[in-house]
Enzyme design. Structure first.
Site, PDB file in Angstrom:
ATOM      1  N   GLU A 299      -2.102  -9.685   9.345  1.00 32.67           N
ATOM      2  CA  GLU A 299      -0.922 -10.249   8.700  1.00 32.67           C
ATOM      3  C   GLU A 299       0.344 -10.166   9.552  1.00 32.67           C
ATOM      4  OE1 GLU A 299      -3.198  -8.441   7.186  1.00 32.67           O
ATOM      5  OE2 GLU A 299      -3.355  -8.882   5.036  1.00 32.67           O
TER       6      GLU A 299
ATOM      7  N   ASP B 269      -0.936  -4.894   5.730  1.00 33.94           N
ATOM      8  CA  ASP B 269      -1.919  -5.759   5.070  1.00 33.94           C
ATOM      9  C   ASP B 269      -1.690  -5.840   3.572  1.00 33.94           C
ATOM     10  OD1 ASP B 269      -2.519  -3.002   5.084  1.00 33.94           O
ATOM     11  OD2 ASP B 269      -4.501  -3.457   4.268  1.00 33.94           O
ATOM     12  N   GLU B 270      -2.258  -6.882   2.999  1.00 30.22           N
ATOM     13  CA  GLU B 270      -2.415  -7.018   1.551  1.00 30.22           C
ATOM     14  C   GLU B 270      -1.138  -6.784   0.746  1.00 30.22           C
ATOM     15  OE1 GLU B 270      -7.080  -5.886   0.976  1.00 30.22           O
ATOM     16  OE2 GLU B 270      -5.659  -4.241   0.846  1.00 30.22           O
ATOM     17  N   ASN B 271      -0.021  -7.215   1.258  1.00 27.87           N
ATOM     18  CA  ASN B 271       1.188  -7.180   0.445  1.00 27.87           C
ATOM     19  C   ASN B 271       1.384  -8.567  -0.148  1.00 27.87           C
ATOM     20  OD1 ASN B 271       3.758  -6.750  -0.667  1.00 27.87           O
ATOM     21  ND2 ASN B 271       4.710  -7.500   1.228  1.00 27.87           N
TER      22      ASN B 271
ATOM     23  N   HIS C  84       0.830  -1.219   0.000  1.00 24.29           N
ATOM     24  CA  HIS C  84       0.000   0.000   0.000  1.00 24.29           C
ATOM     25  C   HIS C  84       0.859   1.263   0.000  1.00 24.29           C
ATOM     26  CE1 HIS C  84      -4.067  -1.673   0.518  1.00 24.29           C
ATOM     27  NE2 HIS C  84      -3.457  -2.665   1.133  1.00 24.29           N
TER      28      HIS C  84
END
Lengths: 711, 711
Positions: free
Chosen positions: B378, B326-328, B263
């Site tokens: 995460e 998050d979301e890596n 992000h």
């Protein structure tokens, strides 16, 4: 040879064309009739067949001079156009050959917005291109607003209609005064109002910064001024700079006002030594004219003003500084023996002359700081130098007098939007009336005008609804040709402009419901909203008598929710006129009128319930009774007229008594639909006369039937 | 002797009473039933006969400890109370012996709002006095909000009902995340939301400051971060300080989030050297999950983070710092040979482990700057130290797992208000579900929760309507006792709270009409408003599919005007349930239902005209057809049921097809009233079965009739 000539010609044409705005883009040059929504109306506008369709590949290009200010203006233009159309403009990545807006701007114009800024622009809207040409960035910004107002749609999509516009303002000074002395307004309120000003091409923000009730600008030289005079509600110099820059971005001047020697209570809280009585002073909490005034006889006062105004002269870059000068009755001066002795010694005959003496010295201070002085009518005294500007709350006659004497002047009389008058009343006021006796040379002294938003009864939630949309019509008066005077058409366009102003964050429409919901603590506001649509705040300064309050009182009453210039009342007047003129049939609008009156009548139960459980609404209880009486009177009159019956002998008298009661304001609001009902009632009573009149005579008579009523 | 004892007793009582909040002020101590509008519901509340009348002589007095923060809180309380009642409180000059609110606050509490702040308070409202006792200023502020919510009125005036309240929060961490990365929100938007948070007793503003789409905080150490990563839309450090202080004044913590290593596109625009691929990078304009990630293998990156986070640690005083995490997906890492070599060398098996390595080093940096780390699910990797906090987007199970391992955690799964689910759905989500298997000791690790306002599809005009009023119900879940679960009562109170929130400047109610007016370029929005009341934005993240857009697209479509949680749909569900349960008579609400469907049907012509002339509304054209079909189906079903007719054999099939079409979203909005119409249609088709069922069986059956529909 021929080919060659043609080539040469083409080259010549190509070279010439970009500078020729009137490049005949449209399919045909036949001028068509087209109902536009432009406000202010441009000085020249013609429409043609054809249009520039708006798709997501629309581009805006600055083809000649550009700078950060123009680019920001273009960005704002694109954002608003996106907001209205729902399109996302690709701009840079858009394919060639599609619709575009070309902004051909010649020069930056004045670094600091100034009185002599060239605000003109021209538009040529043809088949695929809007060509906007302007000598200055400000002119280009004005033109972009016109383009936005030209946005049109049909079932195929959005477009700009083919048109040519040549436009420039009639007056150079087109202002809005906002008094944040009585009630403070946070910077975001001022910013959205600056955006709205730009949308209707106003160019002066008159910032009334000091009042008896508040000293609202930070002074680093004399911090006690804002610290003790503002309840903590003041603008820091950083914030002021931000506002000034925000205005500059939009081609708007910021003229600060420091109102002296009167209206100065808040100065004296921290600096009683400046006053004409020893003090101590506290911030004034009431509305009115108060005694505190600076002492015009002491050198220390001028030294103080020199330092303070010098500080302000640096902060505010505009060439003008407003020193107020109004409504000082001199009562403190009368009672101060030292001042009286000073007057005797200097041969100053009265308080007017003493104020003139004060202004003389003030003028020197302003000159030292390179500012031109502007002040209210009162400053016009024999000794006033010719470079001072007269700001007239007295009227066009006073202004013309000043012009004859060689003074520049601006008009605010007639533009007092705080008095709650309908737009039409402001719209007809012209700084240079059509019947002026001023020579053309003298007329040049009339710089323009300013709408004045005095702050006694407005706060952040309500101020927009007092300024807008009415001020858009004043903006038109100051920009458009003198011949732009069609009131009905003004109202038609004003309705559209009012909705468009909302995109700038203005709350004039949306906050009506907010306040009604708060009053009822509920979302069920329909009955109250109907009542609100039939009333207006009382006119002039009668609110204070009707509903005593201080500057610390909430601005959340029914009177704050309702707005000036009831659209329902305006429409009803028209409908009743047309119904009564439809003699002897009386059919036109008859059903409409009946439905309207029944709707009012049937609203009563629900309204009573809402009012009953909301103590804050008890003050408007009698209005519910008035509306019931009105609706019944209207229905009876309709029935009498349509059935050609003669009413009972005492009917007219009985109804008139009720109607007269209904014209009396309650809770500082007044029912503005009474006139039309009275017209119907009188017509019903006078109907037998119709038999003795011709239809033409009757139609003439109709307009007189409303006389005797408040409106 | 006896008299003496009495005197002594009286003295003892007098001495004791001021410290005893439960001082029995009310006329009788008989607890009465009373329908209050409190949200969140206090942990203990009882009402009695009696009231404290509110007049303009009401006083608020801080009788024990006070400071500037408490005084400001009292000033705001008075201002809001004035705004609602229309009264001007004399305060200082009020006569003795009249109503008063006594704020008895013991201590200032934490200098910087903290997790362990004591927010409890007690209220004793009797005959002429509201006694508010609290151990800290924040507790007193919470109590003042309760007092405001207790404001009641009858035809005699406003009053506070006699009551006793003992209150404290169930969870210590009650937050609202606002993502200003995707779309920037100006400071005034954040401020009004902080006011609303305080009104419903939320205490953590989670400021999501960086995203792929924007780096929104000024860094003096690395100015390229905000200068190149924000389109100029960032908060200066001055502004951040102002927001933090504004929050502190209201007892709200500000937890900043710097989302890394994923992000982070916006960081890399100015600092590509931090990335895991060489760049160059541009600000991301789309919604989704993107590849750019910081390079976790290079010391320079940690040095940069040390400096930057050190700067931020000074700016943001809260004990916690959120590092996202998050979301890596690690795609850049996979492709970078240096990173791959690093992993091999260090024996790091996969990207999860690499991110754990990154977090380890980050944790040390945070520890150095005296901050506790908080991150999304995460970050929970085997090596994570126990003082890190897990922020769960995964759910209560993940949170319970973490708690069992000894980690503190907060819940956001179930509180994603950006997904457009109805309030009821969020309301039932409990960070510690009733059936938890956690021990009491483990439960202490569950600190609370946060509503998350992700910013893909909100801007300043619409964000309030996505947050409020639904977040008030989440606030209640996090504050009130676990047993507070009555959904109908929650909705009843929510409607009142929603109106009250408007006084803080929130636009969730008012801006609906604003957007509808812009879409139609007109004030005549009634037909469109009716349609808007029947729909909701599509749920989850389907908007992007339905209506592709970028972060530069306008947020002014029909989907932006309509709001989650249609009140009309909710009421209709109830009405239809009750109508069908009124077997075999089928009279209850029959007329209501008929009127409703006729209103929808009769709206079509006007609606079509509005939609037709507004190209931005063309996307919702098919909805008009759906509503026509719905209303006809509803009317037919009603008629069949009431006349006990059996429909034609293919009727059910035909109607079902239309209803299924009507459940499909159009223009990213969906008709949420379909379920109820389907229920009626199915009932009409199954009516013959009623003859074979008992009334009780039928009533049970009714609830199954809506199955098979989208909602």
């Amino acid at each position: 040879m021929k080919t060659r000539l043609l080539t040469v010609l083409l080259i010549v044409l190509t070279v010439l064309m970009p500078t020729n705005v009137f490049a005949q883009q449209q399919v045909s040059d036949v001028v068509i009739k087209y109902q536009h929504n432009l406000m202010p109306v441009p000085s020249f506008v013609e429409f043609y067949d054809g249009k520039v369709p708006i798709t997501d590949s629309l581009k805006v290009v600055a083809s000649k001079y550009t700078d950060a200010r123009l680019q920001s203006g273009i960005d704002r233009f694109l954002k608003r156009l996106q907001g209205r159309t729902g399109l996302t403009f690709a701009q840079a990545s858009a394919p060639e050959g599609t619709s575009m807006v070309e902004v051909r701007c010649a020069k930056p114009g004045e670094a600091i917005p100034a009185l002599d800024e060239d605000e003109s622009y021209e538009l040529d809207i043809g088949l695929s291109k809007v060509l906007l040409a302007a000598p200055t960035v400000v002119g280009a910004l004005r033109g972009l607003e016109t383009v936005l107002q030209l946005l049109t749609s049909n079932r195929d999509g959005y477009y700009f209609p083919a048109a040519k516009v040549k436009d420039q303002p009639r007056f150079r000074w087109r202002g809005l005064l906002i008094d944040i002395g009585r009630h403070y307004e946070p910077p975001e309120v001022l910013k959205r109002n600056l955006d709205a000003m730009a949308a209707v091409k106003l160019n002066v923000f008159h910032w009334h910064l000091t009042e008896d009730q508040g000293f609202r600008i930070e002074s680093k030289k004399f911090p006690k001024l804002h610290q003790m005079g503002s309840d903590g509600l003041f603008y820091t110099q950083e914030q002021a700079k931000e506002i000034i820059e925000y205005a500059r971005q939009r081609g708007i001047r910021v003229v600060p006002e420091f109102d002296i020697p009167g209206h100065s209570t808040s100065w004296l809280v921290g600096h009683p030594e400046l006053g004409s009585a020893p003090g101590p002073y506290t911030i004034e909490r009431h509305a009115g004219i108060f005694e505190p005034a600076l002492d015009p006889t002491r050198d220390e006062v001028y030294k103080f003003l020199d330092t303070f105004l010098g500080e302000m002269a640096t902060l505010f870059p505009d060439a003008y500084m407003h020193i107020g000068g109004d409504e000082n009755e001199g009562k403190q001066w009368d009672r101060n023996p030292t001042i009286q002795a000073f007057m005797k010694e200097k041969g100053i005959p009265n308080n007017h002359a003493l104020q003139a003496y004060f202004n003389q010295r003030l003028l020197k201070i302003l000159e030292k700081h390179k500012k031109k002085m502007i002040g209210w009518d009162e400053i016009l005294q024999p000794e006033l130098p010719k470079n001072a500007v007269i700001h007239s709350w007295r009227g066009t006659a006073a202004l013309a007098d000043a012009a004859r004497k060689g003074y520049d002047g601006i008009l605010s009389n007639g533009y007092y939007i705080d008095l709650s008058y309908p737009t039409s009343q402001h719209y007809v006021v012209d700084p240079i009336p059509a019947d002026t006796t001023l020579t053309l040379e003298e007329q040049k002294h009339i710089l323009g005008g300013e709408a004045t938003m005095w702050g006694e009864y407005v706060g952040p939630e309500t101020i927009d609804s007092r300024i807008w949309p009415r001020t858009a019509a004043i903006a038109e008066r100051l920009w458009s040709p003198q011949t732009t005077t069609d009131v009905d058409d003004m109202y038609r366009r004003l309705t559209v402009v009012s909705v468009q102003l909302e995109e700038l964050g203005l709350t004039h429409e949306r906050n009506v419901d907010v306040l009604l919901r708060r009053l009822t603590n509920s979302k069920d506001i329909a009955p109250l909203k109907l009542l609100a649509s039939l009333v207006e705040p009382v006119k002039e300064y009668r609110r204070g008598d009707q509903r005593p309050s201080t500057m610390l009182s909430p601005l959340t009453g029914f009177v704050d929710a309702v707005r000036p210039d009831s659209e329902v009342a305006r429409r009803l007047r028209k409908t009743v006129d047309e119904f009564l003129s439809d003699a002897p049939r009386f059919q036109l609008h008859a059903t409409d009128l009946e439905r309207t009156f029944k709707e009012w009548r049937d609203n009563q139960l629900a309204l009573a319930a809402v009012v009953d459980r909301s103590p804050a609404l008890h003050e408007v209880k009698p209005l519910a009774t008035d509306v019931r009486n009105l609706s019944e009177a209207g229905l009876e009159a309709l029935e009498l007229i349509r059935s050609r019956q003669t009413p009972a002998p005492d009917w007219l008298q009985a109804k008139s008594t009720l109607l007269t009661e209904a014209t009396k304001p309650k809770g500082a609001v007044e029912l503005v639909v009474v006139t039309s009902v009275r017209q119907l009632v009188t017509a019903a009573a006078e109907l037998p006369q119709l038999k003795t009149m011709s239809t033409a005579e009757w139609k003439k008579h109709v307009s007189t039937l409303a006389s005797g009523s408040a409106r």
